[in-house]
Each structure stands twice: as C-alpha cells, then as structure tokens.
Design a protein around this motif. Sequence first.
Motif, PDB file in Angstrom:
ATOM      1  N   GLN A   1       0.855  -1.190   0.000  1.00  0.00           N
ATOM      2  CA  GLN A   1       0.000   0.000   0.000  1.00  0.00           C
ATOM      3  C   GLN A   1       0.893   1.244   0.000  1.00  0.00           C
ATOM      4  O   GLN A   1       1.967   1.243   0.587  1.00  0.00           O
TER       5      GLN A   1
ATOM      6  N   PHE B   1      -9.672   0.441   9.087  1.00  0.00           N
ATOM      7  CA  PHE B   1      -8.259   0.335   8.726  1.00  0.00           C
ATOM      8  C   PHE B   1      -7.474   0.545  10.008  1.00  0.00           C
ATOM      9  O   PHE B   1      -7.853   1.403  10.821  1.00  0.00           O
TER      10      PHE B   1
ATOM     11  N   PHE C   1      -4.801   2.003  10.651  1.00  0.00           N
ATOM     12  CA  PHE C   1      -4.079   3.273  10.808  1.00  0.00           C
ATOM     13  C   PHE C   1      -4.984   4.490  10.800  1.00  0.00           C
ATOM     14  O   PHE C   1      -4.509   5.632  10.810  1.00  0.00           O
ATOM     15  N   THR C   2      -6.319   4.276  10.740  1.00  0.00           N
ATOM     16  CA  THR C   2      -7.233   5.417  10.824  1.00  0.00           C
ATOM     17  C   THR C   2      -8.335   5.125  11.844  1.00  0.00           C
ATOM     18  O   THR C   2      -8.749   3.987  12.030  1.00  0.00           O
TER      19      THR C   2
ATOM     20  N   GLY D   1     -10.422   4.205   0.280  1.00  0.00           N
ATOM     21  CA  GLY D   1     -10.517   4.064   1.724  1.00  0.00           C
ATOM     22  C   GLY D   1      -9.931   5.316   2.349  1.00  0.00           C
ATOM     23  O   GLY D   1      -9.034   5.932   1.782  1.00  0.00           O
ATOM     24  N   ALA D   2     -10.431   5.694   3.511  1.00  0.00           N
ATOM     25  CA  ALA D   2      -9.942   6.930   4.129  1.00  0.00           C
ATOM     26  C   ALA D   2     -10.233   6.919   5.629  1.00  0.00           C
ATOM     27  O   ALA D   2     -10.840   5.980   6.151  1.00  0.00           O
ATOM     28  N   GLY D   3      -9.816   7.961   6.280  1.00  0.00           N
ATOM     29  CA  GLY D   3     -10.115   8.072   7.701  1.00  0.00           C
ATOM     30  C   GLY D   3      -9.270   9.142   8.362  1.00  0.00           C
ATOM     31  O   GLY D   3      -8.476   9.818   7.709  1.00  0.00           O
TER      32      GLY D   3
ATOM     33  N   GLU E   1      -1.996   7.861  -2.527  1.00  0.00           N
ATOM     34  CA  GLU E   1      -2.172   8.093  -1.104  1.00  0.00           C
ATOM     35  C   GLU E   1      -2.311   9.589  -0.876  1.00  0.00           C
ATOM     36  O   GLU E   1      -1.664  10.385  -1.566  1.00  0.00           O
TER      37      GLU E   1
ATOM     38  N   SER F   1       0.308   3.675   1.592  1.00  0.00           N
ATOM     39  CA  SER F   1       0.246   4.228   2.958  1.00  0.00           C
ATOM     40  C   SER F   1       1.629   4.233   3.615  1.00  0.00           C
ATOM     41  O   SER F   1       1.896   5.060   4.502  1.00  0.00           O
TER      42      SER F   1
ATOM     43  N   ARG G   1       0.662  -7.090  -4.495  1.00  0.00           N
ATOM     44  CA  ARG G   1       0.068  -8.098  -3.622  1.00  0.00           C
ATOM     45  C   ARG G   1       0.012  -9.431  -4.353  1.00  0.00           C
ATOM     46  O   ARG G   1      -0.235  -9.460  -5.567  1.00  0.00           O
TER      47      ARG G   1
ATOM     48  N   GLN H   1       3.188   7.516   3.874  1.00  0.00           N
ATOM     49  CA  GLN H   1       2.696   8.449   4.907  1.00  0.00           C
ATOM     50  C   GLN H   1       3.708   8.612   6.037  1.00  0.00           C
ATOM     51  O   GLN H   1       3.987   9.719   6.493  1.00  0.00           O
TER      52      GLN H   1
ATOM     53  N   ALA I   1      -6.317  10.827   6.071  1.00  0.00           N
ATOM     54  CA  ALA I   1      -5.569  10.140   5.020  1.00  0.00           C
ATOM     55  C   ALA I   1      -6.556   9.440   4.114  1.00  0.00           C
ATOM     56  O   ALA I   1      -7.685   9.150   4.519  1.00  0.00           O
ATOM     57  N   PHE I   2      -6.150   9.211   2.880  1.00  0.00           N
ATOM     58  CA  PHE I   2      -6.992   8.422   1.977  1.00  0.00           C
ATOM     59  C   PHE I   2      -6.114   7.668   0.992  1.00  0.00           C
ATOM     60  O   PHE I   2      -4.973   8.043   0.750  1.00  0.00           O
ATOM     61  N   GLY I   3      -6.649   6.573   0.500  1.00  0.00           N
ATOM     62  CA  GLY I   3      -5.929   5.789  -0.506  1.00  0.00           C
ATOM     63  C   GLY I   3      -6.877   5.461  -1.643  1.00  0.00           C
ATOM     64  O   GLY I   3      -7.881   4.787  -1.457  1.00  0.00           O
TER      65      GLY I   3
ATOM     66  N   GLN J   1      -1.970   2.973  -6.555  1.00  0.00           N
ATOM     67  CA  GLN J   1      -2.749   3.739  -5.574  1.00  0.00           C
ATOM     68  C   GLN J   1      -2.257   5.180  -5.548  1.00  0.00           C
ATOM     69  O   GLN J   1      -1.144   5.482  -5.961  1.00  0.00           O
TER      70      GLN J   1
HETATM   71  N1  DAH Z   1      -3.993   1.406   2.335  1.00  0.00           N
HETATM   72  C1  DAH Z   1      -5.371   1.038   2.183  1.00  0.00           C
HETATM   73  C2  DAH Z   1      -5.470  -0.157   1.254  1.00  0.00           C
HETATM   74  O1  DAH Z   1      -4.547  -0.414   0.535  1.00  0.00           O
HETATM   75  C3  DAH Z   1      -6.190   2.180   1.655  1.00  0.00           C
HETATM   76  C4  DAH Z   1      -6.303   3.277   2.649  1.00  0.00           C
HETATM   77  C5  DAH Z   1      -7.353   3.291   3.555  1.00  0.00           C
HETATM   78  C6  DAH Z   1      -5.375   4.299   2.680  1.00  0.00           C
HETATM   79  C7  DAH Z   1      -7.480   4.295   4.471  1.00  0.00           C
HETATM   80  C8  DAH Z   1      -5.503   5.319   3.618  1.00  0.00           C
HETATM   81  C9  DAH Z   1      -6.582   5.288   4.507  1.00  0.00           C
HETATM   82  O2  DAH Z   1      -4.636   6.327   3.693  1.00  0.00           O
HETATM   83  O3  DAH Z   1      -6.694   6.291   5.393  1.00  0.00           O
HETATM   84  O4  DAH Z   1      -6.479  -0.806   1.222  1.00  0.00           O
END
Ligand code: DAH
Length: 340
Positions: A170, A250, A252-253, A284-286, A212, A172, A196, A175, A307-309, A210
């Motif tokens: 990811q 997630f 981390f959020t 995805g985010a949070g 980020e 992420s 993956r 970050q 954050a979001f991905g 992705q």
């Molecule tokens: N890293 C997550 C994934 O690969 C996606 C993601 C979700 C990134 C929430 C973020 C986040 O920064 O806040 O599925």
Amino acid sequence: MKTKLEEIRCTAKKLLSEAESIREIEDLRVRFLGKKGELTAILKQMGGLSSEERPVVGQLANEIRGDIEETIESVKKTVTEKELQLKLEAEKLDVTMPGKKHEVGGLHPLNRVLEDMIDIFRSMGFDVVDGPEVETDYYNFEALNVPFDHPARDMQDTFYLADNLLLRTQTSAAQIRVMENRTLPIRIICPGRVFRADEVDATHSPVFHQIEGLVIDKGITMCDLKGTLEQFAREIYGDDTKIKFRPSFFPFTEPSVEVDVSCSECGGKGCRVCKGSGWIEILGAGMVHPKVLKGCGIDPDEYSGFAFGIGLDRLTTTRYKISDIRMLFENDLRFLKQFN
Ligand code: DAH
C-alpha cells in the motif's frame, strides 16, 4: 625511328582524349611514359643511331614526352571536373522534399487519469511526493498500526524479499516517511505502484496503483476529509457527483470509512458499470490514528489529520469502460492507441 615516335605521340594523344577516368589516364601514362613504356623502349634503341641522328631523335623524343605530359595534365583536369560534376549530381539533396513522419507516442490511460488527479490535488494545495516500492516491514505495517498477527501480513498477500524487506502492499507506507521527514503542516499525495500476491483475473492484478493522500495540521476534522473528497469526485466525474461515506476499518485510521461515488454512467440508477447499486467504491480513508501520529513524533493532542488511498486502476477502468484490468498491463498497442 622518327615516324615511330610520331606514331606514339599520335596514339597517346588520341587515347588520352578518349580517357574517362583518372585511372585510365594513369594506365596510359605508364603505357607510354613509364620505365617499361613505349617511349622509353624507343629511347633504349638510340644506341644504334649515328652521332648526327642521335641528338635530333633525342630532342624529338623529349619534345614528345613533354607534349604527352602536358596532354595528360590537361585531360586529368577535365576528367576530375567531370567526375566531381557527376558526384555532385548523384548526391543531390532536395531540401524541399517533405520529411519522414515519426509516429508520436501517447500517454497510457493510467497516466492520463493520474495526471488529472495530480492537477486536481495540486490545485487544492497538495504536494506530490514519491516513496520507495521496496519497503521494510516497519513502514508498510508496524508504523501503520498493523499488529504482528494481522492477516494482511500473511505470506499469501505480501511479496517478501527478505525477512524484513518486502514490496509495499500500500502507498500508505509513504505516509510514515512523510510524517518523519516533513515539517508540519503536511498536505501531500503519493501516487505509485503497489504489490500483492493476488491471482490474476479481470479485476485483480499482483501489481496495481494507488494514490495516497495525507493532510496533517491543527484542527483538521472529518469535515475537511469529506470536503476534499467531494471536490475531487466532482472534478473527476462531473458536478452532480455525490459521495457516500460507509463506516469501515483500517488499522491506521480512526474512524475509518470507505467512500463510494455515484455512478457516472447511470447517475445512480444502477447499471452494468456499478453492478446495479448506483455507487462505485473508489477509496478508503479516515482520520489518522493517534498511535500512528505519536509513532512519527507528532503530538495527537495538538495535531490531527486525515488520510486516503485511492485505487487508480479502478478509476481508470470505469472512466474508459475497460472491462478487464489486464488490458492496462499488457501494452497491446491496438488497445493503447485508442486513448490518443
Ligand atoms: N492502504 C489502504 C489499502 O490499501 C487504503 C487506505 C485506507 C489508505 C485508508 C488510507 C486510509 O490512507 O486512510 O487498502
């Protein structure tokens, strides 16, 4: 003997006048004036002449040699000029001729969408950063609050290169590097490839992309996240696009959400693209987990962030109605040329 000499002069001059190349002239020079040439051969017979005749014949021979030499020089000159003329003629270049056209390449559909996304986020003040594709366990998992027994660490999901080294699963992971290295406030996006151990099919690939996003500042709330994503969705899909937050998880959020956009194909009524639901999940985010902030030396009582991905491949296939994700990776020119 005199007649013979005059004959030589006559033949030599005739042949020279017909010569067409420097080589031919040189051959004639050797034939008449060379050490074993015709004129020399005559001179060698002069011993048999009387003392009165000898100087007369000698003088005539010299005069003829001079005459032939002169002819050679002048013929050489004309031939050289002629040769040059021919060469120039043969090498003539028509500068007015139209040039050969080179085929112009084009952007890969993934890069087209990525460039649009970068434009959108740049206009909102985000910097674009890069992160390594080969990561340590720490950046990809541990610092993101993915515990040791989390299923995402399973060997089946992650490509491990060595004990502690892996291909990031990811973006992420970037970050953490950004929070460690940048001064606050932070507003970045980080696009890139992730890996993956997935089976390949129409919607899965072991390599995908992705983007980020990370924002850290004082007083950042979920509202900022929603506003940012709404703005982004409108610019990508059009002004009447709606977004929907669904609770999710997630590590981390906290809280975490998954974000859907109303289907740009049917406007929310339900169609093939959105599989009848009217919505397409794009990211995805949070709010960044306080544990993650603390691990990077940021005080969660003072700072907060979101954050979001975003999955770039899904965004690209829905935008261009590409039915199979594999087309993005096969580099079939017949497919790629449709985007230019
Ligand atoms: N890293 C997550 C994934 O690969 C996606 C993601 C979700 C990134 C929430 C973020 C986040 O920064 O806040 O599925």
